[in-house]
Design a protein around this motif. Sequence first.
Motif, PDB file in Angstrom:
ATOM      1  N   GLU A 198     -33.291  40.179  13.231  1.00  0.00           N
ATOM      2  CA  GLU A 198     -31.977  40.749  12.946  1.00  0.00           C
ATOM      3  C   GLU A 198     -32.064  41.599  11.681  1.00  0.00           C
ATOM      4  O   GLU A 198     -32.468  41.122  10.623  1.00  0.00           O
ATOM      5  N   ALA A 199     -31.670  42.848  11.793  1.00  0.00           N
ATOM      6  CA  ALA A 199     -31.859  43.803  10.698  1.00  0.00           C
ATOM      7  C   ALA A 199     -30.838  43.610   9.590  1.00  0.00           C
ATOM      8  O   ALA A 199     -29.704  43.211   9.825  1.00  0.00           O
ATOM      9  N   LEU A 200     -31.252  43.882   8.374  1.00  0.00           N
ATOM     10  CA  LEU A 200     -30.353  43.972   7.233  1.00  0.00           C
ATOM     11  C   LEU A 200     -30.151  45.452   6.926  1.00  0.00           C
ATOM     12  O   LEU A 200     -31.097  46.235   6.953  1.00  0.00           O
ATOM     13  N   TRP A 201     -28.930  45.822   6.605  1.00  0.00           N
ATOM     14  CA  TRP A 201     -28.598  47.226   6.415  1.00  0.00           C
ATOM     15  C   TRP A 201     -28.275  47.508   4.962  1.00  0.00           C
ATOM     16  O   TRP A 201     -27.673  46.695   4.271  1.00  0.00           O
ATOM     17  N   CYS A 202     -28.679  48.675   4.514  1.00  0.00           N
ATOM     18  CA  CYS A 202     -28.373  49.152   3.164  1.00  0.00           C
ATOM     19  C   CYS A 202     -27.325  50.257   3.273  1.00  0.00           C
ATOM     20  O   CYS A 202     -27.443  51.139   4.125  1.00  0.00           O
ATOM     21  N   ILE A 203     -26.297  50.192   2.446  1.00  0.00           N
ATOM     22  CA  ILE A 203     -25.223  51.187   2.485  1.00  0.00           C
ATOM     23  C   ILE A 203     -25.568  52.348   1.567  1.00  0.00           C
ATOM     24  O   ILE A 203     -25.750  52.171   0.357  1.00  0.00           O
ATOM     25  N   ASP A 204     -25.669  53.533   2.127  1.00  0.00           N
ATOM     26  CA  ASP A 204     -25.985  54.726   1.354  1.00  0.00           C
ATOM     27  C   ASP A 204     -24.831  55.025   0.402  1.00  0.00           C
ATOM     28  O   ASP A 204     -23.708  55.277   0.831  1.00  0.00           O
ATOM     29  N   GLY A 205     -25.100  54.982  -0.886  1.00  0.00           N
ATOM     30  CA  GLY A 205     -24.052  55.188  -1.871  1.00  0.00           C
ATOM     31  C   GLY A 205     -23.567  53.910  -2.503  1.00  0.00           C
ATOM     32  O   GLY A 205     -22.728  53.934  -3.410  1.00  0.00           O
ATOM     33  N   GLY A 206     -24.066  52.762  -2.026  1.00  0.00           N
ATOM     34  CA  GLY A 206     -23.673  51.485  -2.599  1.00  0.00           C
ATOM     35  C   GLY A 206     -22.434  50.901  -1.942  1.00  0.00           C
ATOM     36  O   GLY A 206     -21.727  51.560  -1.176  1.00  0.00           O
ATOM     37  N   THR A 207     -22.150  49.643  -2.266  1.00  0.00           N
ATOM     38  CA  THR A 207     -21.029  48.935  -1.641  1.00  0.00           C
ATOM     39  C   THR A 207     -19.694  49.581  -1.958  1.00  0.00           C
ATOM     40  O   THR A 207     -18.730  49.469  -1.185  1.00  0.00           O
ATOM     41  N   GLN A 208     -19.613  50.276  -3.086  1.00  0.00           N
ATOM     42  CA  GLN A 208     -18.357  50.957  -3.426  1.00  0.00           C
ATOM     43  C   GLN A 208     -17.967  51.950  -2.339  1.00  0.00           C
ATOM     44  O   GLN A 208     -16.778  52.251  -2.152  1.00  0.00           O
ATOM     45  N   THR A 209     -18.946  52.452  -1.591  1.00  0.00           N
ATOM     46  CA  THR A 209     -18.655  53.364  -0.484  1.00  0.00           C
ATOM     47  C   THR A 209     -17.729  52.713   0.529  1.00  0.00           C
ATOM     48  O   THR A 209     -16.859  53.375   1.122  1.00  0.00           O
ATOM     49  N   VAL A 210     -17.897  51.406   0.745  1.00  0.00           N
ATOM     50  CA  VAL A 210     -17.034  50.688   1.686  1.00  0.00           C
ATOM     51  C   VAL A 210     -15.576  50.786   1.242  1.00  0.00           C
ATOM     52  O   VAL A 210     -14.680  51.089   2.040  1.00  0.00           O
ATOM     53  N   ALA A 211     -15.325  50.530  -0.048  1.00  0.00           N
ATOM     54  CA  ALA A 211     -13.955  50.581  -0.559  1.00  0.00           C
ATOM     55  C   ALA A 211     -13.369  51.987  -0.447  1.00  0.00           C
ATOM     56  O   ALA A 211     -12.200  52.159  -0.063  1.00  0.00           O
ATOM     57  N   HIS A 212     -14.171  53.002  -0.764  1.00  0.00           N
ATOM     58  CA  HIS A 212     -13.674  54.375  -0.674  1.00  0.00           C
ATOM     59  C   HIS A 212     -13.322  54.748   0.764  1.00  0.00           C
ATOM     60  O   HIS A 212     -12.295  55.389   1.018  1.00  0.00           O
ATOM     61  N   LEU A 213     -14.159  54.341   1.712  1.00  0.00           N
ATOM     62  CA  LEU A 213     -13.881  54.637   3.111  1.00  0.00           C
ATOM     63  C   LEU A 213     -12.649  53.880   3.604  1.00  0.00           C
ATOM     64  O   LEU A 213     -11.832  54.418   4.361  1.00  0.00           O
ATOM     65  N   MET A 214     -12.490  52.645   3.170  1.00  0.00           N
ATOM     66  CA  MET A 214     -11.301  51.876   3.552  1.00  0.00           C
ATOM     67  C   MET A 214     -10.036  52.526   2.989  1.00  0.00           C
ATOM     68  O   MET A 214      -9.024  52.646   3.679  1.00  0.00           O
ATOM     69  N   GLU A 215     -10.120  52.952   1.735  1.00  0.00           N
ATOM     70  CA  GLU A 215      -8.961  53.594   1.112  1.00  0.00           C
ATOM     71  C   GLU A 215      -8.565  54.864   1.862  1.00  0.00           C
ATOM     72  O   GLU A 215      -7.375  55.184   2.003  1.00  0.00           O
ATOM     73  N   SER A 216      -9.557  55.593   2.373  1.00  0.00           N
ATOM     74  CA  SER A 216      -9.262  56.840   3.092  1.00  0.00           C
ATOM     75  C   SER A 216      -8.599  56.595   4.437  1.00  0.00           C
ATOM     76  O   SER A 216      -8.016  57.513   5.021  1.00  0.00           O
ATOM     77  N   GLN A 217      -8.643  55.356   4.926  1.00  0.00           N
ATOM     78  CA  GLN A 217      -8.105  55.049   6.244  1.00  0.00           C
ATOM     79  C   GLN A 217      -6.661  54.552   6.217  1.00  0.00           C
ATOM     80  O   GLN A 217      -5.977  54.580   7.241  1.00  0.00           O
ATOM     81  N   ILE A 218      -6.181  54.064   5.082  1.00  0.00           N
ATOM     82  CA  ILE A 218      -4.856  53.451   5.056  1.00  0.00           C
ATOM     83  C   ILE A 218      -3.760  54.507   4.970  1.00  0.00           C
ATOM     84  O   ILE A 218      -3.970  55.617   4.487  1.00  0.00           O
ATOM     85  N   GLU A 219      -2.573  54.135   5.465  1.00  0.00           N
ATOM     86  CA  GLU A 219      -1.461  55.080   5.581  1.00  0.00           C
ATOM     87  C   GLU A 219      -0.755  55.335   4.252  1.00  0.00           C
ATOM     88  O   GLU A 219      -0.167  56.397   4.050  1.00  0.00           O
ATOM     89  N   ARG A 220      -0.780  54.381   3.344  1.00  0.00           N
ATOM     90  CA  ARG A 220      -0.043  54.506   2.091  1.00  0.00           C
ATOM     91  C   ARG A 220      -1.018  54.520   0.917  1.00  0.00           C
ATOM     92  O   ARG A 220      -2.018  53.807   0.932  1.00  0.00           O
ATOM     93  N   PRO A 221      -0.739  55.289  -0.115  1.00  0.00           N
ATOM     94  CA  PRO A 221      -1.680  55.387  -1.238  1.00  0.00           C
ATOM     95  C   PRO A 221      -1.696  54.122  -2.082  1.00  0.00           C
ATOM     96  O   PRO A 221      -0.707  53.384  -2.168  1.00  0.00           O
ATOM     97  N   VAL A 222      -2.839  53.887  -2.710  1.00  0.00           N
ATOM     98  CA  VAL A 222      -2.949  52.791  -3.661  1.00  0.00           C
ATOM     99  C   VAL A 222      -2.182  53.149  -4.930  1.00  0.00           C
ATOM    100  O   VAL A 222      -2.294  54.262  -5.440  1.00  0.00           O
TER     101      VAL A 222
END
Length: 543
Positions: free
Chosen positions: A232-256
């Motif tokens: 079972e492969a382990l994956w590395c996120i290009d740009g670091g884990t903070q990339t996950v938060a930025h992508l999630m923020e871009s998906q929500i309907e209302r601003p933080v």
Amino acid sequence: MATASHAAPALARGNGYKCEWARYVARRTLAEDLDNVKVRIRSVLESDRSTIPGSFHIPTHHTSVNQFLRETKSLTGLGLVAPEQGNIKIGIIGAGVAGLFTAMLFDWLNSTVKGLNIDYDLIEAAYTATLVSNALKEFIEMTHRKLDERRAAPPDDFQKEEKFWKFLMKADNMSVRQFLASIDNGPLLPQGPGYNFTIEWLETAIYGTGWYNQSLSECVLEELDFDVDNDEALWCIDGGTQTVAHLMESQIERPVQLHSRVIAINANISKRASTKEHVPMTLTIKKTDPDAMKTETRAEDYFAVFNSTTLGALQQMNIKDAGLLWGTKQAIRTLGYGASCKVTIKFSRAWWQVEPFNIDRFTAKKRPSVLLCSYTWGQDAQKLGSLISRRTPEDEEQLKSVVLHSLALLHANDAKPYDTLLFELQRDYVTHHAWDWYHDENMSGAFAYFGPGQFSSMWEEIIKPNAFGQLYLVGEAASSHHGWIVGALESVVRATYTMLKGLQSGDPGYKPYQEAMDLLNPDPNKPAPPPSPFYPLPGEMPR
């Protein structure tokens, strides 16, 4: 070490050992809470019946939760009362993974369930949304055997379940260090190896200084959760884990809502005279203008509050009127959090990828490159954290010196002696960045790190709805998989389902509530719904 063949595929896909352990804990707590309520009501009825309806029956040992609900309906109501049918607004405190995922989940339900509108404010205080030893082998294998025995038993074989429960309960009251230093642990647990200084070597080689102070059951169950097939492969996120938060923020309907700190939570208890009227939760929010350096404070009302901050950050708020249960207050105060620090250094070249090191997984080599030089836990992080400044990299000459020295000591060899390598590291150094999560005022700790007995006696107190079902604690600490992103996600699904269940109980004729619950908990006997990250309910839910 236990082998991957012990882990059934279903467990590796989310319903893991920790979930089973957590489900036992939650079910036991539910039974204990019910017994305590029975005792309290019997005491009131025996001393003064004037406060209780005349038709109320004295509860017995066999009185069920559903019977209690029917008996107490006139006093407590059956569920939550929305300000407007199908329309509610939630205050989400914290824009980490749990807070962002809560917003994404609400957006998904709004777009999927007709007649349901969950508005929300996402409130964020920050300025930007940013080896197992052989000594444990016998214990791990015994846990495997007992789990296999329990699964092979009929569903109503309470004797085997009780035996398994007692086994883990005894283990939960010991730390890893206690077990490794012990010899005779009685008939329920295997004998300990009676180690002394060997414990220090194992802890250093496998984890970090102080890590073996956590509960034995926590350590072993986490090891079993990671006991998966080698392919079972382990994956590395290009740009670091903070990339996950930025992508999630871009998906929500209302601003933080950045620069906004919740300083108080109020359940408005004095206004709750009637169980048939909606009473809001009130958040006091202090917003800072970073340019003008001005602040303004406002109060906002919400149907419910989802708090996704760490328990340490929650403790900094004024929560005296938040409607917290006594057990939840104690859990907020006492549940352990691990210390963690990271130090990255930018060098003018990737020295570790060239001769004589040749750690050549990437292709930077002669270009400026960043290296994660230090990632510490436990006592190691506490010590290193004393060298980290709030203005990193300023005022950190001692930190820089310690880290460069450690790098040289770790990598030096015959072809590149320590003194030569240290000189080159100092020459190639460009800048660095360091972070201490205990020193972060918005965190006060890195991740949940439970000590002996805390999972079995305190964890369940933070997954309970508080403030009459209108305050939910979410995040990795409120999950059996604490310390991991998946735990944060699972906690949100559980809390949302629990809130919807309260709304459905209070208004059983309104179908959108049930439809939303069905989305989060699909019927396994029906065709599988399209792939979605928003279900199913985590395996830790008591059933």
